[in-house]
Enzyme design. Structure first.
Site, PDB file in Angstrom:
ATOM      1  CG  ASP A  54      -2.203  -0.802   0.979  1.00  0.00           C
ATOM      2  OD1 ASP A  54      -2.431  -1.225  -0.166  1.00  0.00           O
ATOM      3  OD2 ASP A  54      -2.965  -0.997   1.942  1.00  0.00           O
ATOM      4  CE  LYS A  75      -9.169   1.510  -3.088  1.00  0.00           C
ATOM      5  NZ  LYS A  75      -9.380   1.621  -4.542  1.00  0.00           N
ATOM      6  CG  MET A 190      -8.028   7.321   5.941  1.00  0.00           C
ATOM      7  SD  MET A 190      -8.593   5.818   5.091  1.00  0.00           S
ATOM      8  CE  MET A 190      -9.538   5.020   6.403  1.00  0.00           C
TER       9      MET A 190
END
Length: 287
Positions: A54, A75, A190
């Site tokens: 990642d 991502k 996030m």
């Protein structure tokens, strides 16, 4: 272990699992600092044929698998990235080709990391898996900032939420009133993109605008930055500071403990700003 990230560290003696061809191991790489990688994850790196990693996995960690093919599958919100379906099915394809596939994810694979989705896809396609937990940024990243997510004078629970869902928007399934009422300490993954909406939702639900808050960006890395603020001014302060993801947001009185526990500042010779930030009026060892 070796002092150099470019040379291979030596695992201590133990009956380490053998990484068999055709298996996929889903592992957490921790929040950033290579030293926070688990020994099981290091063992996996040493044996893997392919590492599918990642965005937040450090190059120093990938360097511990020089024999493996490295495939990026990161991502990041607002940036072009592979579709989750394609990533999951690529893992299946690699395993069916007889590869030892290490799926290396930042933090812990099961904490807002889509590890459950990928693991389920693999099992549904008959691929054997192993799960290797990692240190989640919501715990380890805050600890590097000197913020304990639990403190017995502050909270007996902690609530973890994500700042966006599959659509990239704030999660519609979250009951912000219930979170505002029940979250003694709130940790948001996030959440930077929608921090203004999140803060407004909590304030509208009755949360105190003067409640301590902190923002930790690039946690546990040399680029780590910590902003101490309040819930009411958090969105404006983030914008004024020019902070960028990746980030962890923390809301609650445990943030005050950074005044005592900023161990990185102490290591640089600075004195703690306040040895009794919660105002207990007695030594910490006194119950």
């Amino acid at each position: 272990m070796s002092d150099s990230f470019t040379s291979l560290p030596v695992l201590p003696g133990n009956d380490w699992p053998d990484f068999q061809p055709g298996w996929v191991w889903l592992a957490g790489a921790g929040p950033g600092d290579p030293g926070l990688l688990t020994l099981h994850a290091l063992n996996a790196l040493r044996q893997a044929d392919v590492v599918v990693y990642d965005a937040l996995v450090q190059d120093a960690i990938l360097a511990w698998a020089p024999q493996a093919e490295h495939i990026y599958a990161g991502k990041r919100g607002g940036k072009p990235s592979a579709k989750q379906r394609d990533i999951s099915l690529h893992l299946v394809e690699l395993a069916r080709a007889g590869k030892r596939v290490l799926r290396l994810k930042g933090g812990d694979p099961f904490v807002f990391g889509r590890g459950g989705e990928e693991g389920q896809t693999l099992v549904q396609h008959g691929i054997p898996i192993r799960i290797i937990p990692g240190i989640s940024a919501g715990i380890g990243g805050l600890a590097y900032a000197g913020i304990p997510v639990t403190h017995r004078d502050v909270n007996q629970s902690v609530t973890f939420v994500t700042g966006h869902d599959q659509t990239g928007d704030t999660p519609s399934s979250l009951n912000w009133q219930a979170i505002a009422d029940g979250a003694q300490v709130l940790v948001i993954y996030m959440g930077m993109k929608h921090v203004d909406r999140i803060a407004k939702a909590l304030l509208d639900a009755g949360r105190d605008p003067d409640e301590p808050a902190a923002v930790v960006t690039s946690a546990t890395t040399p680029d780590q930055h910590v902003l101490e603020t309040t819930l009411g001014t958090m969105a404006v302060d983030i914008a004024n500071a020019g902070l960028k993801p990746p980030s962890i947001l923390c809301i609650g009185r445990s943030v005050l403990m950074r005044q005592t526990l900023d161990w990185q500042a102490i290591a640089q010779g600075l004195e703690p700003r306040n040895v009794d930030p919660l105002g207990r009026g007695r030594p910490a060892e006194a119950s």
